[in-house]
Design a protein around this motif. Structure first.
Motif, mmCIF file in Angstrom:
data_model
loop_
_atom_site.group_PDB
_atom_site.id
_atom_site.type_symbol
_atom_site.label_atom_id
_atom_site.label_comp_id
_atom_site.label_asym_id
_atom_site.label_seq_id
_atom_site.Cartn_x
_atom_site.Cartn_y
_atom_site.Cartn_z
ATOM 1 N N THR A 14 0.610 -1.193 -0.029
ATOM 2 C CA THR A 14 -0.134 -0.081 -0.026
ATOM 3 C C THR A 14 0.816 1.171 -0.042
ATOM 4 N N ALA A 15 2.050 1.281 0.774
ATOM 5 C CA ALA A 15 2.799 2.351 1.035
ATOM 6 C C ALA A 15 3.372 2.824 -0.394
ATOM 7 N N LYS A 16 3.386 1.840 -1.427
ATOM 8 C CA LYS A 16 4.141 1.916 -2.632
ATOM 9 C C LYS A 16 3.019 2.214 -4.045
ATOM 10 N N SER A 17 1.654 2.150 -3.332
ATOM 11 C CA SER A 17 0.521 2.118 -4.491
ATOM 12 C C SER A 17 0.334 3.448 -5.168
ATOM 13 N N VAL A 18 -0.220 3.601 -6.383
ATOM 14 C CA VAL A 18 -0.496 4.801 -7.112
ATOM 15 C C VAL A 18 -1.439 5.708 -6.319
ATOM 16 N N ARG A 19 -2.357 5.015 -5.792
ATOM 17 C CA ARG A 19 -3.416 5.695 -5.045
ATOM 18 C C ARG A 19 -3.036 6.645 -3.939
ATOM 19 N N LEU A 20 -2.148 5.930 -3.230
ATOM 20 C CA LEU A 20 -1.564 6.559 -2.116
ATOM 21 C C LEU A 20 -0.381 7.718 -2.485
ATOM 22 N N GLY A 21 0.160 7.418 -3.466
ATOM 23 C CA GLY A 21 1.175 8.321 -4.213
ATOM 24 C C GLY A 21 0.486 9.587 -4.441
ATOM 25 N N VAL A 22 -0.677 9.323 -5.360
ATOM 26 C CA VAL A 22 -1.266 10.701 -5.934
ATOM 27 C C VAL A 22 -2.229 11.598 -4.503
ATOM 28 N N LEU A 23 -2.659 10.754 -3.514
ATOM 29 C CA LEU A 23 -3.066 11.399 -2.418
ATOM 30 C C LEU A 23 -1.999 12.350 -1.568
ATOM 31 N N ARG A 100 2.551 3.916 9.129
ATOM 32 C CA ARG A 100 1.353 4.160 9.567
ATOM 33 C C ARG A 100 1.760 5.438 10.770
ATOM 34 N N ALA A 101 2.713 5.145 11.468
ATOM 35 C CA ALA A 101 3.026 6.172 12.446
ATOM 36 C C ALA A 101 3.318 7.466 11.983
ATOM 37 N N VAL A 102 4.029 7.452 10.826
ATOM 38 C CA VAL A 102 4.323 8.874 10.025
ATOM 39 C C VAL A 102 2.957 9.565 9.743
ATOM 40 N N LEU A 103 2.164 8.902 9.278
ATOM 41 C CA LEU A 103 0.861 9.464 8.808
ATOM 42 C C LEU A 103 0.044 9.884 10.055
ATOM 43 N N VAL A 135 9.774 14.637 6.641
ATOM 44 C CA VAL A 135 9.299 13.190 7.177
ATOM 45 C C VAL A 135 8.454 12.321 5.984
ATOM 46 N N GLN A 136 7.452 13.135 5.264
ATOM 47 C CA GLN A 136 7.001 12.581 4.307
ATOM 48 C C GLN A 136 7.630 12.172 3.054
ATOM 49 N N VAL A 137 8.455 12.976 2.529
ATOM 50 C CA VAL A 137 9.106 12.821 1.354
ATOM 51 C C VAL A 137 10.000 11.533 1.588
ATOM 52 N N THR A 138 10.632 11.331 2.778
ATOM 53 C CA THR A 138 11.677 10.489 2.811
ATOM 54 C C THR A 138 10.836 9.095 3.112
ATOM 55 N N THR A 139 9.679 8.982 3.711
ATOM 56 C CA THR A 139 9.134 7.809 3.994
ATOM 57 C C THR A 139 8.552 7.256 2.781
ATOM 58 N N PHE A 140 7.757 8.015 1.746
ATOM 59 C CA PHE A 140 7.091 7.564 0.725
ATOM 60 C C PHE A 140 8.051 8.054 -0.371
ATOM 61 N N ARG A 141 8.654 7.127 -0.886
ATOM 62 C CA ARG A 141 9.547 7.643 -2.063
ATOM 63 C C ARG A 141 9.603 6.653 -3.101
ATOM 64 N N VAL A 142 8.768 5.499 -3.139
ATOM 65 C CA VAL A 142 8.776 4.532 -4.136
ATOM 66 C C VAL A 142 7.348 4.468 -4.737
ATOM 67 N N LEU A 219 -4.337 6.964 5.758
ATOM 68 C CA LEU A 219 -4.242 6.027 6.728
ATOM 69 C C LEU A 219 -5.394 5.138 6.460
ATOM 70 N N ALA A 220 -6.429 5.403 6.197
ATOM 71 C CA ALA A 220 -7.412 4.217 6.083
ATOM 72 C C ALA A 220 -7.214 3.303 4.761
ATOM 73 N N LEU A 221 -6.445 3.816 3.896
ATOM 74 C CA LEU A 221 -6.114 2.868 2.978
ATOM 75 C C LEU A 221 -5.555 1.574 3.305
ATOM 76 N N PHE A 222 -4.769 1.874 4.294
ATOM 77 C CA PHE A 222 -4.234 0.507 4.795
ATOM 78 C C PHE A 222 -4.878 -0.292 5.735
ATOM 79 N N VAL A 223 -5.768 0.169 6.259
ATOM 80 C CA VAL A 223 -6.879 -0.573 7.008
ATOM 81 C C VAL A 223 -7.582 -1.456 6.078
ATOM 82 N N PHE A 224 -8.160 -0.688 4.985
ATOM 83 C CA PHE A 224 -8.857 -1.177 4.060
ATOM 84 C C PHE A 224 -8.274 -2.394 3.199
ATOM 85 N N ASP A 225 -6.912 -2.066 2.901
ATOM 86 C CA ASP A 225 -6.028 -3.224 2.241
ATOM 87 C C ASP A 225 -6.190 -4.406 3.147
ATOM 88 N N GLU A 226 -5.932 -4.181 4.463
ATOM 89 C CA GLU A 226 -5.841 -5.530 5.297
ATOM 90 C C GLU A 226 -7.043 -6.335 5.284
#
Length: 263
Positions: A14-23, A100-103, A135-142, A219-226
């Motif tokens: 989820t951390a590398k997904s397009v929908r999260l990247g766009v958001l 998730r902690a970062v979010l 913090v965000q740009v370093t955590t989500f970079r793929v 954050l909800a995307l992670f819960v939804f995917d689980e």
């Protein structure tokens, strides 16, 4: 006797997904528009812009104005260091879900910023939000399988242009897919900046709470995917349009979990 369930797994975290990247790109655009409009013309995430404005003020002898760009630059660097610290193995044992902690951290910060009155110095707010951006740009970079950026557009634009070139010249279908992904992220950033400007007109300093809503959705995307039952497609079937193959989020052998941070 119950039939054992197949081992769940995920193909794209989820951390590398397009929908999260766009958001998250929309969050980056919103933050830049917010701080630029409401907090002295300083960018929260686009440090290139801050460096350019710093140089222009120095060249013009506007030393006081130039000093305003130094704290956000330093805070951004500290944000990068914070994200790297969270990713350390020793810290990961304590923070079990670092992404998730970062979010959650971002959500709490922007909620607090929304309560700050206009009398709070611009430098304080710009420093806090620049740290969040770092913090965000370093955590989500793929983005699926490609490096990308959630707080600025230049690198993403270059990646989109390169991929589009190879799609047109070499008829590379995968390059075409990458070009569309980066196009979506760039559009997200633009949309976030546009939304930020409109929200400031409507809500003033409280507009930053819109970012809290966006991050809560992320954050909800992670819960939804689980919780969404998924399975890998048959051999040869391509991933869905979001960039992630439909699957359960618990990792199988050699596959990442939904929370896997970028390498």
């Amino acid at each position: 006797m119950t039939t054992p369930r197949p081992e769940p797994h995920i193909a794209v975290a989820t951390a590398k997904s397009v929908r999260l990247g766009v958001l998250l790109a929309a969050v980056g655009g919103f933050l830049d528009a917010y701080t630029y409009i409401t907090r002295g013309g300083v960018f929260a995430g686009a440090q290139t812009g801050n460096v350019v404005l710093l140089g222009a003020d120095v060249a013009g002898g506007r030393w006081v104005e130039a000093l305003a760009f130094l704290p956000p630059l330093a805070a951004f660097v500290l944000g990068v260091a914070t994200a790297e610290f969270i990713a350390l193995p020793a810290v990961a044992k304590i923070v079990r879900r670092p992404v998730r902690a970062v979010l959650v951290f971002e959500i709490l910060v922007v909620l607090v910023v929304g309560f700050l009155p206009a009398t709070v110095p611009d430098a304080v707010v710009s420093v806090v939000l620049a740290h969040v951006a770092g913090v965000q740009v370093t955590t989500f970079r793929v983005l699926v399988d490609s490096p990308f950026n959630t707080t600025m557009t230049t690198g993403n634009l270059r990646s989109m242009a390169m991929a589009a070139f190879h799609r047109v010249v070499e008829h590379d279908l995968e390059a075409g897919t990458r070009a569309r992904r980066f196009g979506a992220v760039i559009s997200g950033f633009f949309g976030g900046a546009l939304l930020g400007a409109v929200a400031v007109e409507l809500f003033g300093l409280r507009a930053i709470w819109v970012v809290a809503v966006m991050l809560t959705i992320a954050l909800a995307l992670f819960v939804f995917d689980e919780r969404t039952p998924r399975s890998l497609p048959p051999k040869g079937q391509s991933p869905n349009r979001s960039g992630a193959i439909d699957s359960n989020t618990s990792p199988g052998p050699g596959l990442p979990s939904a929370d896997e941070p970028p390498k």
